[in-house]
Scaffold this motif. Structure first.
Motif, PDB file in Angstrom:
ATOM      1  N   GLU A 143       6.229  20.966  -5.269  1.00 38.14           N
ATOM      2  CA  GLU A 143       6.342  20.338  -6.597  1.00 38.14           C
ATOM      3  C   GLU A 143       6.213  21.377  -7.714  1.00 38.14           C
ATOM      4  OE1 GLU A 143       4.528  15.985  -5.262  1.00 38.14           O
ATOM      5  OE2 GLU A 143       3.652  16.996  -6.985  1.00 38.14           O
ATOM      6  N   TRP A 190      -1.123   9.335   4.147  1.00 44.62           N
ATOM      7  CA  TRP A 190      -0.810   9.630   2.748  1.00 44.62           C
ATOM      8  C   TRP A 190       0.331  10.631   2.576  1.00 44.62           C
ATOM      9  CZ3 TRP A 190      -2.888   6.725  -1.151  1.00 44.62           C
ATOM     10  CH2 TRP A 190      -4.091   6.059  -0.904  1.00 44.62           C
ATOM     11  N   ALA A 191       1.109  10.891   3.598  1.00 43.08           N
ATOM     12  CA  ALA A 191       2.348  11.649   3.405  1.00 43.08           C
ATOM     13  C   ALA A 191       3.400  10.664   2.874  1.00 43.08           C
ATOM     14  CB  ALA A 191       2.810  12.255   4.716  1.00 43.08           C
ATOM     15  N   PRO A 192       4.240  11.084   1.940  1.00 39.96           N
ATOM     16  CA  PRO A 192       5.236  10.160   1.401  1.00 39.96           C
ATOM     17  C   PRO A 192       6.106   9.577   2.511  1.00 39.96           C
ATOM     18  CG  PRO A 192       5.162  12.132   0.063  1.00 39.96           C
ATOM     19  CD  PRO A 192       4.303  12.401   1.272  1.00 39.96           C
ATOM     20  N   LEU A 242       3.642   5.416   0.939  1.00 38.74           N
ATOM     21  CA  LEU A 242       3.183   6.548   1.747  1.00 38.74           C
ATOM     22  C   LEU A 242       2.801   6.071   3.143  1.00 38.74           C
ATOM     23  CD1 LEU A 242       1.855   6.838  -1.436  1.00 38.74           C
ATOM     24  CD2 LEU A 242       1.770   9.168  -0.578  1.00 38.74           C
ATOM     25  N   GLU A 264      -0.041  18.894   4.973  1.00 38.66           N
ATOM     26  CA  GLU A 264       1.176  18.385   4.321  1.00 38.66           C
ATOM     27  C   GLU A 264       0.990  18.296   2.818  1.00 38.66           C
ATOM     28  OE1 GLU A 264       3.582  15.435   2.288  1.00 38.66           O
ATOM     29  OE2 GLU A 264       1.459  15.163   2.739  1.00 38.66           O
ATOM     30  N   LEU A 265      -0.177  17.825   2.395  1.00 39.56           N
ATOM     31  CA  LEU A 265      -0.418  17.638   0.960  1.00 39.56           C
ATOM     32  C   LEU A 265      -0.312  18.957   0.200  1.00 39.56           C
ATOM     33  CD1 LEU A 265      -1.355  15.862  -1.432  1.00 39.56           C
ATOM     34  CD2 LEU A 265      -3.708  16.465  -0.799  1.00 39.56           C
ATOM     35  N   TYR A 301      -3.235  12.164  -3.755  1.00 39.09           N
ATOM     36  CA  TYR A 301      -2.067  12.055  -2.874  1.00 39.09           C
ATOM     37  C   TYR A 301      -0.827  11.489  -3.564  1.00 39.09           C
ATOM     38  CZ  TYR A 301      -5.029  12.996   1.178  1.00 39.09           C
ATOM     39  OH  TYR A 301      -5.868  13.588   2.091  1.00 39.09           O
ATOM     40  N   CYS A 302      -0.995  10.743  -4.627  1.00 42.05           N
ATOM     41  CA  CYS A 302       0.149   9.987  -5.153  1.00 42.05           C
ATOM     42  C   CYS A 302       0.653  10.479  -6.493  1.00 42.05           C
ATOM     43  CB  CYS A 302      -0.202   8.508  -5.244  1.00 42.05           C
ATOM     44  SG  CYS A 302      -0.786   7.856  -3.674  1.00 42.05           S
ATOM     45  N   ALA A 303      -0.176  11.200  -7.254  1.00 42.75           N
ATOM     46  CA  ALA A 303       0.318  11.719  -8.536  1.00 42.75           C
ATOM     47  C   ALA A 303       1.487  12.663  -8.251  1.00 42.75           C
ATOM     48  CB  ALA A 303      -0.795  12.459  -9.266  1.00 42.75           C
ATOM     49  N   ASP A 304       2.576  12.462  -8.947  1.00 43.86           N
ATOM     50  CA  ASP A 304       3.741  13.346  -8.817  1.00 43.86           C
ATOM     51  C   ASP A 304       3.580  14.459  -9.846  1.00 43.86           C
ATOM     52  OD1 ASP A 304       6.172  14.641  -9.050  1.00 43.86           O
ATOM     53  OD2 ASP A 304       7.373  12.824  -8.872  1.00 43.86           O
ATOM     54  N   TYR A 309       3.646   8.132 -10.261  1.00 40.39           N
ATOM     55  CA  TYR A 309       3.016   8.099  -8.939  1.00 40.39           C
ATOM     56  C   TYR A 309       4.048   7.812  -7.858  1.00 40.39           C
ATOM     57  CZ  TYR A 309      -1.398   7.807 -11.501  1.00 40.39           C
ATOM     58  OH  TYR A 309      -2.455   8.072 -12.341  1.00 40.39           O
ATOM     59  N   TYR A 310       3.905   8.517  -6.727  1.00 35.90           N
ATOM     60  CA  TYR A 310       4.599   8.080  -5.513  1.00 35.90           C
ATOM     61  C   TYR A 310       4.049   6.704  -5.147  1.00 35.90           C
ATOM     62  CZ  TYR A 310       5.864  13.003  -4.934  1.00 35.90           C
ATOM     63  OH  TYR A 310       6.336  14.265  -5.135  1.00 35.90           O
TER      64      TYR A 310
END
Lengths: 445, 445
Positions: free
Chosen positions: A238, B195-197, B191, A230-231, B178-181, B187-188
């Motif tokens: 993105e 760690w999927a949003p 999650l 998924e990541l 996982y969180c950096a947009d 950051y997201y």
């Protein structure tokens, strides 16, 4: 079979509906001829050339430099991106026609990469080594990291060697950790050995560009296809959106070139460790707003591939694809001499009229992709104008590879078959992708 | 000593130059009185309360809920953020006055965190466990991850236990991965376990906010102080700039609240696993543009701390700091009853007139920081208006901690001393920070 027949009818109707019958019939005939020529060049010239010459039997890894007669030029250095490109090439060949020889050639390339390019201390891939693997330049260049991910992910898909996916994922993780710009989005592109951003200006610490981001998209596409995670899909989507929203002039249909970290367009400078800078050195910012027809058409097909891999609809992007292709048809194609110009003005008009190999390789695939998307015959005509020039002037059929640079008319400026940036990636990939697309068109008849 | 005497003169001159002599003399006297009261509350009430009551002697980790008389309320669950806040508290105490008891209390909290909150499979910290450590909610909430980094980095600085830095860095790396947009920056925040949003809306997958980003800044400050690594400094500076450029209304001097992923301001909704949502549940978006005086003043002192840690100049941010403080003085302070209102309208005017503990704790530090930056006596007056209310109405001196919620006049709405979000972090930190700042002012006299 019925479906194929119907598709063939659609194609032919479509071709006929767009112009004079004689001309379009001629194009249909051309597709058949082109297919044969592409196939012959690929299987009888290109593949054998690299099969014979690519592996560095003395030190391992790959030779990258060959003169106009296809003889190796002794090159003191090995570059990350071309070593990766050759790993990619033999992995790709092993997918097209599985063969242990290709596997072994790819594998010894991966051995060399991991042994000599991987930075055990900082993680990631160093930029350049001596031909025997001794360290020269430990800079972390995202353009190079992207080719490591691309080649190692495809190597894993092709061979099942788990090192491929393992190192591709490790590289991806390092990019997220050190290169993601958490203030503005996008990625830092030029970093030092320890992943601290390089200084500004010629070192490129304060620049972003379409080129590197497009190659990250290409790399993340293969990574997601290899891992199914998924990541990887998320980061792929993105970067697709980032490129399409921020790095393309949607009005004119031109890819933008360089940006500051906030992604505002900047007059382009040469940046260290790029193909341009290695030829031309440092030079002042050029206020001319240029665009690359090669990049613009490459972007179309790489983004279609990326969207398909991610399972995303192509629809929201079709207007952009059409604009990019139409701009390249209008200003980039030399319908008089054949071929595609090197660079143009962003608002329209060709600027650098030389004919360089890689813009030809990518635009061939871009226009066949465009025809598939839009069924507009002008994209086939563009393909034809480029291919006939390539076939007659650019390819050195006797040697089996493409010359690097010709003038507008097709006279040779740099007839060398390969250098430390070139190898089989653009030419070979283009022929594989064109063969596949032309075969699909043929099968519809 | 000479320097101190001169500084003292500067302070007194400054105070005198800003208003009536009698009033400012009174304020100087007040600083002395306040210092004594803060010191008494901190050392004789707050610290002993938590020293006696915090550790969960049955299961390890910390108890979080206490009634109005300071008696433990049996709580079936433990939350990541409050467990971390108590690790932070005892680590902090061990820095202020080194003591093996504090070290051990922090250490057993870290043991509990690592054993029961760390997700061995996916990496990162789960959100909630049962009181004995059994799993309940494996969601990855960035707000909670930020407190893990903050507390573990400070725990490492305080005790030298390398697990602190190790897990703080691991958490930081996972956030980057996982969180950096990488499309928009930032950051997201919300999650799933892997760690999927999280889904959009109430689950918060499509929202960003000042609150979480401010606490990331707080966490990265401590992480950089602990590690000294270029990367941690770089990400700290990126988030400072992101917050100041995108998350503050510079015209009115109000912090913004919620954003879409592109960082456009949105009408706020309650988001699962937040203090608001746990009290009020899901509710429709509120189109009222509100701001929190607590956050705005907290932002000032946390950003000053962050800039100092990063070695960055405060100058470019001073105008914003002044705007935030002035808005809070103008609309947030209840000069009639004392204290600071809970929320206001972004363009000006208090909206929710209740008095909640944490806005008081943070604004006290914010205004003392403001006085140090600008030498403007109105910030001391604001501090005084808040502190006198806190001292008289909010603190339960008999028990030793702060009540959660009062009405405008100071009547108790929720007199409980602590809950699963509260513990010693805001109140205790505020008293340590205020004691330090008031002592500095005292020493100048």
């Amino acid at each position: 079979m019925l479906m194929k027949a119907i598709s063939g009818l659609v194609l032919i109707c479509c071709l006929f509906s767009n112009g004079a019958n004689a001309q379009t019939l001629e194009i249909i005939q051309q597709i058949t001829d082109d297919y044969k020529k592409v196939q012959t060049h690929l299987y009888n010239e290109l593949i054998p050339f690299w099969d014979r010459n690519a592996v560095d039997k003395q030190y391992g890894g790959f030779l990258t430099n060959f003169d106009a007669n296809g003889k190796p030029i002794d090159m003191p250095e090995k570059y990350l991106n071309t070593q990766c490109r050759m790993v990619w090439w033999f992995s790709q060949l092993n997918m097209v026609m599985p063969n242990e020889t290709y596997q072994h050639k790819a594998e010894q390339g991966v051995d060399f990469l991991i042994q000599y390019f991987w930075d055990e201390k900082n993680g990631g891939w160093n930029w350049k080594v001596e031909k025997d693997g001794s360290q020269i330049d430990k800079g972390k260049i995202v353009y190079g990291q992207s080719f490591a991910i691309y080649s190692l992910a495809d190597y894993y898909i092709s061979t099942g060697d788990k090192r491929g996916l393992e190192y591709a994922e490790k590289t991806f993780d390092l990019l997220q950790k050190y290169c993601a710009d958490t203030q503005h989005g996008g990625y830092y592109e030029n970093l030092e050995a320890n992943w601290a951003p390089a200084p500004d200006g010629f070192n490129g610490g304060d620049r972003k560009g379409l080129d590197t981001h497009m190659h990250l998209m290409e790399a993340f596409t293969s990574l997601y296809m290899a891992s199914g995670k998924e990541l990887h899909k998320r980061k792929l989507i993105e970067i697709i959106k980032l490129i399409s929203e921020k790095m393309v002039d949607h009005q004119s249909g031109s890819g933008l070139n360089q940006f500051d970290l906030e992604r505002n367009t900047l007059p382009a400078i040469n940046i260290k460790r790029t193909w341009n800078a290695e030829r031309e050195g440092e030079k002042p910012a050029d206020p001319t707003e240029t665009t690359s027809y090669g990049h613009n058409t490459e972007l179309v097909w790489l983004m279609v591939r990326a969207l398909n891999a991610a399972g995303e609809s192509i629809e929201p992007y079709k207007t952009m694809f059409k604009k990019l292709l139409d701009n390249a048809v209008k200003y980039g194609i030399d319908f008089e001499n054949g071929g595609i110009y090197r660079d143009g003005l962003r608002k329209g008009g060709a600027l650098v009229l030389e004919k360089e190999w890689w813009q030809h390789t990518e635009s061939l695939v871009g226009f066949l992709t465009g025809y598939k998307l839009f069924q507009d015959v002008k994209y086939l005509e563009a393909f034809q104008a480029i291919w006939s020039f390539v076939d007659k002037k650019m390819i050195n059929h006797q040697v089996g590879e493409w010359r690097r640079l010709l003038d507008r008319e097709g006279n040779v400026i740099d007839g060398n078959i390969s250098n430390e940036w070139k190898v089989a990636y653009h030419s070979g990939r283009s022929m594989i992708e064109c063969e596949r697309r032309l075969r699909e068109l043929m099968q519809r008849d």
